[in-house]
Write a protein that holds these residues in place. Structure first.
Motif, short mmCIF file in Angstrom:
data_model
loop_
_atom_site.label_atom_id
_atom_site.label_comp_id
_atom_site.label_asym_id
_atom_site.label_seq_id
_atom_site.Cartn_x
_atom_site.Cartn_y
_atom_site.Cartn_z
N TYR A 113 -8.89 18.88 51.46
CA TYR A 113 -7.75 17.98 51.26
C TYR A 113 -8.25 16.61 50.80
O TYR A 113 -7.74 16.03 49.83
N THR A 114 -9.25 16.09 51.50
CA THR A 114 -9.77 14.77 51.17
C THR A 114 -10.38 14.75 49.77
O THR A 114 -10.18 13.79 49.01
N LEU A 115 -11.11 15.80 49.42
CA LEU A 115 -11.72 15.89 48.09
C LEU A 115 -10.66 15.81 47.00
O LEU A 115 -10.80 15.02 46.04
N CYS A 116 -9.60 16.59 47.14
CA CYS A 116 -8.55 16.61 46.11
C CYS A 116 -7.86 15.25 46.00
O CYS A 116 -7.59 14.76 44.89
N ILE A 117 -7.59 14.64 47.13
CA ILE A 117 -6.93 13.33 47.12
C ILE A 117 -7.83 12.28 46.49
O ILE A 117 -7.39 11.46 45.67
N ASN A 118 -9.10 12.30 46.85
CA ASN A 118 -10.01 11.27 46.34
C ASN A 118 -10.24 11.39 44.84
O ASN A 118 -10.47 10.38 44.15
N LYS A 156 -9.30 8.48 39.86
CA LYS A 156 -8.75 8.46 38.51
C LYS A 156 -7.94 7.21 38.26
O LYS A 156 -7.95 6.65 37.14
N TYR A 157 -7.24 6.74 39.29
CA TYR A 157 -6.37 5.57 39.11
C TYR A 157 -6.99 4.29 39.69
O TYR A 157 -6.29 3.30 39.92
N GLN A 184 -0.31 3.14 46.87
CA GLN A 184 0.23 2.28 45.82
C GLN A 184 -0.26 2.72 44.43
O GLN A 184 -0.77 1.91 43.64
N LEU A 185 -0.08 4.00 44.16
CA LEU A 185 -0.52 4.55 42.87
C LEU A 185 0.43 4.14 41.74
O LEU A 185 1.64 3.95 41.98
N PRO A 186 -0.07 4.04 40.53
CA PRO A 186 0.79 3.63 39.40
C PRO A 186 1.56 4.80 38.79
O PRO A 186 2.00 4.70 37.64
N VAL A 187 1.71 5.88 39.55
CA VAL A 187 2.48 7.04 39.09
C VAL A 187 3.47 7.41 40.19
O VAL A 187 3.32 7.00 41.35
N TYR A 228 1.98 12.46 41.24
CA TYR A 228 0.81 12.53 42.11
C TYR A 228 0.70 13.92 42.74
O TYR A 228 -0.39 14.53 42.75
N GLN A 229 1.82 14.42 43.27
CA GLN A 229 1.79 15.72 43.92
C GLN A 229 1.41 16.83 42.95
O GLN A 229 0.71 17.78 43.32
#
Length: 315
Positions: free
Chosen positions: A28-33, A38-39, A69-72, A77-78
């Motif tokens: 989970y952490t790997l995918c999120i990071n 990227k952003y 606080q992602l710019p998407v 994101y999901q």
């Protein structure tokens, strides 16, 4: 306070999945990071990850979105994270001790067979029923477990709508539902299992609180980094007193904590274990038949019957 020691034997074991049965937390952490990098955002710290663990998707998503606080959009994101999960989740494996633990508990059906019931030394030994109570939804469950058929072939899965919106962990509903599912399938004449006869296995702090609020005993087996995050506050975690339900209630405007009382510090209802290797069955009043009983005709027939289990998944 003096810890309670006069508990009845455990008759039901209720399991979380991610980070408890399967090594998914680092994935989970790997995918999120990957998405955060990227952003141009910092990696997910355990102080935030700890708040995401165990909660249903809507609640964890809101917590993450407020921090990241992602710019998407959340939808974009999901979609990106889901694509990465599709790639990495099929590599999941059971955590240490899990396969043996589930096999041992499964063999307790032996105490219900005619051969076992006729033996004087078996008359007071009871089957331990098991159920899965996870916030992970059915689609993610399939991705994580398709390659683990030996481990999960005896599970009944489904997005259970009886856990209402906003009623996931840390509130107790999911464990109440898991217990009611087991009780509904008990053999005729077998008395209903009480909450204090249940043992909840959890890795997350909201999950521990959920089990405690359900009036059940709890074993907390956290990721080493989560344990480090709560260093010095272990007694509060085990008592379910980290105020997770109140925080959840504040987000929903209902207080969140009126369903059941939490525990007291060092009250004996919960303990920390580093892993599920060499689980102390005797401490919880569970008698495990030896592995060789699986070759007996009664057990071979019992093995064809599904173990009563249910995944209460997020809506």
């Amino acid at each position: 306070m003096a810890p309670r020691t006069d508990f009845p034997p455990v008759r039901a074991c209720l399991f979380d999945m991610d980070g408890l049965l399967l090594d998914t937390e680092d994935l989970y952490t790997l995918c999120i990071n990957i998405v955060l990098e990227k952003y141009g955002r910092p990696s997910l710290p355990w102080s935030i990850k700890a708040k995401l663990q165990g909660r249903p998707f809507p609640q964890s998503s809101a917590i993450f979105s407020q921090w990241a606080q992602l710019p998407v959009s959340d939808v974009e994101y999901q979609a990106e994270v889901s694509a990465l999960q599709q790639k990495h989740f099929p590599t999941t494996q059971p955590l240490p001790g899990v396969v043996k633990l589930l096999a041992d508990l499964g063999r307790t059906r032996y105490w219900e067979t005619s051969a076992a019931a006729s033996k004087d030394d078996s008359k007071d030994k009871k089957r331990v029923h098991i159920a899965l109570a996870t916030s992970s939804h059915a689609n993610n469950f399939r991705i994580k477990t398709t390659h683990l058929t030996d481990l999960f072939s005896r599970r009944v899965l489904g997005d259970d709508k009886r856990v209402g919106p906003g009623r996931g962990k840390p509130l107790p509903d999911i464990y109440h539902l898991a217990l009611s599912t087991i009780n509904a399938g008990l053999a005729p004449g077998e008395p209903p299992i009480k909450p204090e006869e249940c043992l909840v296995f959890e890795d997350s702090v909201p999950g521990v609180e959920s089990g405690r609020r359900a009036g059940m005993r709890v074993v907390w087996v956290p990721h080493p980094m989560l344990k480090q995050e709560y260093a010095g506050r272990e007694a509060e975690v085990l008592a379910g007193r980290m105020n997770e339900a109140a925080d959840e209630g504040n987000r929903h405007g209902d207080g969140g904590n009126a369903d059941a009382e939490v525990g007291e510090l060092n009250d004996g209802w919960a303990e920390y274990l580093e892993s599920l290797v060499d689980f102390p069955y005797e401490k919880y009043g569970m008698a495990i038949p030896p592995p060789e009983v699986e070759s007996e005709p009664e057990m071979q027939q019992a093995a064809k019957e599904p173990i009563a289990a249910e995944e209460s998944a997020k809506s």
